[in-house]
Design a protein around this motif. Structure first.
Motif, PDB file in Angstrom:
ATOM      1  N   HIS A 403      37.578  67.949  54.621  1.00 16.81           N
ATOM      2  CA  HIS A 403      36.248  67.747  55.684  1.00 16.81           C
ATOM      3  C   HIS A 403      35.605  66.485  55.084  1.00 16.81           C
ATOM      4  N   LEU A 404      35.460  65.774  56.087  1.00 18.18           N
ATOM      5  CA  LEU A 404      34.594  64.477  55.594  1.00 18.18           C
ATOM      6  C   LEU A 404      33.502  64.393  56.480  1.00 18.18           C
ATOM      7  N   ARG A 405      32.263  64.003  55.692  1.00 19.37           N
ATOM      8  CA  ARG A 405      30.925  63.750  56.334  1.00 19.37           C
ATOM      9  C   ARG A 405      30.816  62.409  56.019  1.00 19.37           C
ATOM     10  N   VAL A 406      30.562  61.762  57.060  1.00 19.02           N
ATOM     11  CA  VAL A 406      30.349  60.349  57.106  1.00 19.02           C
ATOM     12  C   VAL A 406      28.896  60.108  57.757  1.00 19.02           C
ATOM     13  N   LEU A 407      28.335  59.146  56.654  1.00 16.90           N
ATOM     14  CA  LEU A 407      26.858  58.746  57.089  1.00 16.90           C
ATOM     15  C   LEU A 407      26.869  57.162  57.431  1.00 16.90           C
ATOM     16  N   LEU A 408      26.898  56.827  58.743  1.00 18.53           N
ATOM     17  CA  LEU A 408      27.022  55.240  58.712  1.00 18.53           C
ATOM     18  C   LEU A 408      25.469  54.775  59.452  1.00 18.53           C
ATOM     19  N   ASP A 409      24.884  53.706  58.800  1.00 21.14           N
ATOM     20  CA  ASP A 409      23.765  53.528  59.052  1.00 21.14           C
ATOM     21  C   ASP A 409      23.648  51.921  58.881  1.00 21.14           C
ATOM     22  N   GLY A 410      23.996  51.313  59.943  1.00 21.23           N
ATOM     23  CA  GLY A 410      24.036  49.842  59.767  1.00 21.23           C
ATOM     24  C   GLY A 410      25.051  49.328  58.544  1.00 21.23           C
ATOM     25  N   SER A 411      24.640  48.619  57.628  1.00 20.74           N
ATOM     26  CA  SER A 411      25.429  48.279  56.282  1.00 20.74           C
ATOM     27  C   SER A 411      25.707  49.534  55.596  1.00 20.74           C
ATOM     28  N   VAL A 412      25.050  50.837  55.835  1.00 17.49           N
ATOM     29  CA  VAL A 412      25.272  51.468  54.770  1.00 17.49           C
ATOM     30  C   VAL A 412      26.359  52.491  55.270  1.00 17.49           C
ATOM     31  N   LEU A 413      27.003  52.788  54.277  1.00  9.74           N
ATOM     32  CA  LEU A 413      28.177  53.799  54.459  1.00  9.74           C
ATOM     33  C   LEU A 413      28.376  54.603  53.448  1.00  9.74           C
ATOM     34  N   GLU A 414      27.952  56.000  53.617  1.00  4.12           N
ATOM     35  CA  GLU A 414      28.393  57.143  52.607  1.00  4.12           C
ATOM     36  C   GLU A 414      29.495  58.145  53.233  1.00  4.12           C
ATOM     37  N   VAL A 415      30.492  58.291  52.183  1.00  3.38           N
ATOM     38  CA  VAL A 415      31.615  59.384  52.759  1.00  3.38           C
ATOM     39  C   VAL A 415      31.388  60.428  51.643  1.00  3.38           C
ATOM     40  N   TYR A 416      31.293  61.707  52.082  1.00  2.00           N
ATOM     41  CA  TYR A 416      31.493  62.872  51.463  1.00  2.00           C
ATOM     42  C   TYR A 416      32.717  63.760  51.754  1.00  2.00           C
ATOM     43  N   ALA A 417      33.324  63.791  50.678  1.00  2.00           N
ATOM     44  CA  ALA A 417      34.481  64.661  51.130  1.00  2.00           C
ATOM     45  C   ALA A 417      34.447  65.911  50.427  1.00  2.00           C
ATOM     46  N   ASN A 418      34.638  67.138  51.088  1.00  2.00           N
ATOM     47  CA  ASN A 418      34.777  68.571  50.752  1.00  2.00           C
ATOM     48  C   ASN A 418      33.606  68.611  49.559  1.00  2.00           C
ATOM     49  N   ASP A 419      32.435  68.000  49.758  1.00  2.00           N
ATOM     50  CA  ASP A 419      31.213  68.294  48.950  1.00  2.00           C
ATOM     51  C   ASP A 419      31.703  67.836  47.495  1.00  2.00           C
ATOM     52  N   ARG A 420      32.787  67.031  46.939  1.00  2.00           N
ATOM     53  CA  ARG A 420      33.056  66.959  45.575  1.00  2.00           C
ATOM     54  C   ARG A 420      33.282  65.656  45.449  1.00  2.00           C
ATOM     55  N   LEU A 421      33.535  64.682  46.391  1.00  2.00           N
ATOM     56  CA  LEU A 421      33.938  63.259  46.098  1.00  2.00           C
ATOM     57  C   LEU A 421      32.946  62.501  46.856  1.00  2.00           C
ATOM     58  N   ALA A 422      32.077  61.767  46.224  1.00  2.00           N
ATOM     59  CA  ALA A 422      31.319  60.742  47.127  1.00  2.00           C
ATOM     60  C   ALA A 422      31.634  59.433  46.935  1.00  2.00           C
ATOM     61  N   LEU A 423      31.864  58.592  48.151  1.00  2.00           N
ATOM     62  CA  LEU A 423      32.081  57.248  48.291  1.00  2.00           C
ATOM     63  C   LEU A 423      30.889  56.685  48.905  1.00  2.00           C
ATOM     64  N   ALA A 424      30.396  55.617  48.090  1.00  2.00           N
ATOM     65  CA  ALA A 424      29.210  55.033  48.899  1.00  2.00           C
ATOM     66  C   ALA A 424      29.631  53.472  48.726  1.00  2.00           C
ATOM     67  N   THR A 425      29.009  52.640  50.013  1.00  2.00           N
ATOM     68  CA  THR A 425      29.362  51.329  49.977  1.00  2.00           C
ATOM     69  C   THR A 425      28.596  50.680  51.035  1.00  2.00           C
ATOM     70  N   ARG A 426      28.690  49.197  51.070  1.00  2.00           N
ATOM     71  CA  ARG A 426      27.998  48.626  52.162  1.00  2.00           C
ATOM     72  C   ARG A 426      29.013  47.783  52.905  1.00  2.00           C
ATOM     73  N   VAL A 427      28.908  47.560  54.034  1.00  2.00           N
ATOM     74  CA  VAL A 427      29.767  46.669  55.063  1.00  2.00           C
ATOM     75  C   VAL A 427      28.752  45.942  56.139  1.00  2.00           C
ATOM     76  N   TYR A 428      29.418  44.876  56.251  1.00  2.00           N
ATOM     77  CA  TYR A 428      28.402  43.994  57.222  1.00  2.00           C
ATOM     78  C   TYR A 428      29.170  43.065  58.388  1.00  2.00           C
ATOM     79  N   PRO A 429      29.746  43.862  59.296  1.00  2.00           N
ATOM     80  CA  PRO A 429      30.448  43.095  60.332  1.00  2.00           C
ATOM     81  C   PRO A 429      29.237  42.083  60.753  1.00  2.00           C
ATOM     82  N   VAL A 430      30.173  41.096  61.353  1.00  2.00           N
ATOM     83  CA  VAL A 430      29.201  40.033  62.096  1.00  2.00           C
ATOM     84  C   VAL A 430      29.005  40.273  63.558  1.00  2.00           C
TER      85      VAL A 430
END
Ligand code: FRU
Length: 471
Positions: A403-430
């Motif tokens: 189960h992937l919960r993906v919160l995409l918000d401009g340059s903010v990207l948070e990914v929660y996998a099965n409520d037990r692994l969180a990956l958070a990072t930033r991305v800046y497409p031009v």
């Protein structure tokens, strides 16, 4: 800034300029309060004040006046570093680190309204215990336990390994040093631990620490006995310092809520041009699962910011692509039921892709390797942004879906996998056209997908709020 395609909408940022750690989070007199490390004068770290925002519902936030400012000639003359809130005999109190070039000390400030704060110089803890340097002593976290006050302070033992120091007080004013709460058994966990956070969860205690200098965050679950923490299990809280300086509070309903800071991942020239830096994760609800692992998920309230379902096209146009959608501020829930696991099988999502394919960010799960990644190599054509990949390990139980919960918000990207692994990072497409998303499956899996467009967490127009005068 409303036309800035990298600026988040439903993740907290300062009105302008720089933020780092969440501080002093609390629920008091019917409102949630989020304080934060703030430079009111530049979009880079320095001259650290405490900014402040509050919310009645954890969803919509309003800016409040600056709460703490460095005191000229005082123990915090060089900056009001991170700390926490406690209600001490009915008196709202902030404990934080006063910084000067000479040393770091633990300060206290009190207030009647959570807006006007008065430094109480007589309460300062001025000297670290033996073995801890005067610049390795910061970020007090205060909590109540066994009818006493406790304070955990981040430290380094001999400037070589992370340590959390424990203080105790009957009145929240005069503090006794009780010894180390916990010292890192392992030199791979950094030289110093910042922002220790220590709290009960279920039938256990949780310690989270941020690894100096920006090296990531770690959790430990264990017992609190005889004023010492005894860990039983541990793991990575946020990879690669994608989120840092985690801080929790207990909500009025007993939930443990956590915030963390997401730093920029681009060169200062870009930040200066845009005039703002840093964002908070959404508030997360923490729990322990049956195996004693720390679980985390965005609070349920975030769903209140869902504006409308986004159209999803199910298409077989491209090999492996099972659905497409578009947007830059999205809440995505994708469940993959994997029917059989074999080599080189992979599945996941792409976001922020340009029509010509020159920009794309990929969230990829390899069932065989049990690895979840955010691939950023092609996330931006701008050479001045960081683009290395993030990799986390996710073990699925027999028959357990992804189960992937993906919160995409401009340059903010948070990914929660099965409520037990969180990956958070930033991305800046031009490219402004980099808004395309897809779900792909190379292998055998069934997919359920829902996508929502997200609204703003701010209650109207924003401006920098001056510090209230003391009268
Ligand atoms: C963590 C930190 C804290 C310190 C604060 C200063 O990001 O370095 O240790 O109190 O930031 O802004």
């Amino acid at each position: 800034m409303t036309s800035d395609q990298h600026r988040p909408r439903f993740h907290f940022t300062a009105p302008t300029n720089w933020i780092n750690d969440p501080n002093g989070v609390c629920f008091h007199a019917g409102r949630y309060h989020l304080y934060y490390q703030y430079n009111p004068n530049a979009a880079k770290w320095g001259d650290i004040h405490w900014g402040h925002a509050s919310s009645a519902d954890l969803v919509h936030w309003r800016d409040e006046p600056i709460a703490l400012a460095p005191t000229p000639g005082g123990a915090d003359a060089g900056g009001c570093f991170s700390g926490s809130f406690a209600l001490v005999a009915g008196q709202p109190t902030l404990y934080y680190t006063g910084y000067t070039a000479q040393r770091q000390v633990q300060c206290a400030a009190t207030s009647d309204d959570l807006q006007h704060w008065t430094l109480q110089p007589a309460r300062t803890i001025t000297t670290p215990p033996p073995g801890v340097g005067v610049q390795d002593f910061r970020d007090p976290y205060v909590f109540r336990h066994d009818d006493r006050w406790y304070m955990v302070v981040g430290a380094s033992l001999h400037h070589a390994r992370g340590q959390c120091l424990l203080y105790r007080s009957d009145d929240g004013i005069a503090w006794d040093y009780r010894g180390p709460l916990f010292t890192s058994p392992d030199l791979t966990l950094g030289r110093m631990w910042e922002c220790p956070n220590f709290f009960p969860l279920g039938d256990r205690w949780v310690l989270t620490v941020s690894i100096w200098l920006g090296l990531g965050a770690h959790w430990f679950v264990g017992r609190f006995e005889n004023e010492v923490f005894v860990p039983e299990s541990d793991g990575v809280l946020d990879l690669d310092a994608g989120a840092f300086a985690h801080l929790t509070m207990q909500g009025p309903d007993g939930r443990t809520l956590q915030w963390a800071w997401m730093n920029e991942q681009r060169e200062q020239a870009r930040i200066d041009a845009d005039g703002w830096a840093g964002a908070m994760t959404v508030p997360r609800e923490l729990s322990l699962d049956a195996r004693g692992r720390l679980n985390l998920r965005p609070v349920a309230e975030i769903a209140a910011l869902r504006e409308a379902p986004v159209d999803v096209t199910t298409s077989g146009a491209q090999r492996g692509v099972v659905a497409t959608f578009a947007g830059r501020h999205l809440d995505i829930e994708a469940t993959f039921t994997i029917r059989s696991v074999h080599d080189s099988q992979k599945l996941g999502l792409t976001v922020l892709a340009s029509p010509d394919g020159s920009e794309v960010t990929r969230i990829v799960f390899w069932p065989d390797a049990r690895r979840l990644s955010i691939e950023r190599a092609r996330s931006s054509t701008d050479a001045l942004v960081r683009r290395q990949d993030l990799h986390g390990t996710l073990l699925l139980d027999e028959g357990e879906a992804l189960h992937l919960r993906v919160l995409l918000d401009g340059s903010v990207l948070e990914v929660y996998a099965n409520d037990r692994l969180a990956l958070a990072t930033r991305v800046y497409p031009v490219s402004e056209a980099s808004v395309l998303g897809s779900v792909f499956v190379e292998g055998e899996a069934d997919v359920a997908l829902q996508v929502w467009a997200m609204g703003s967490l701010h209650e109207g127009p924003r401006s920098v709020l001056a510090r209230p005068t003391q009268d």
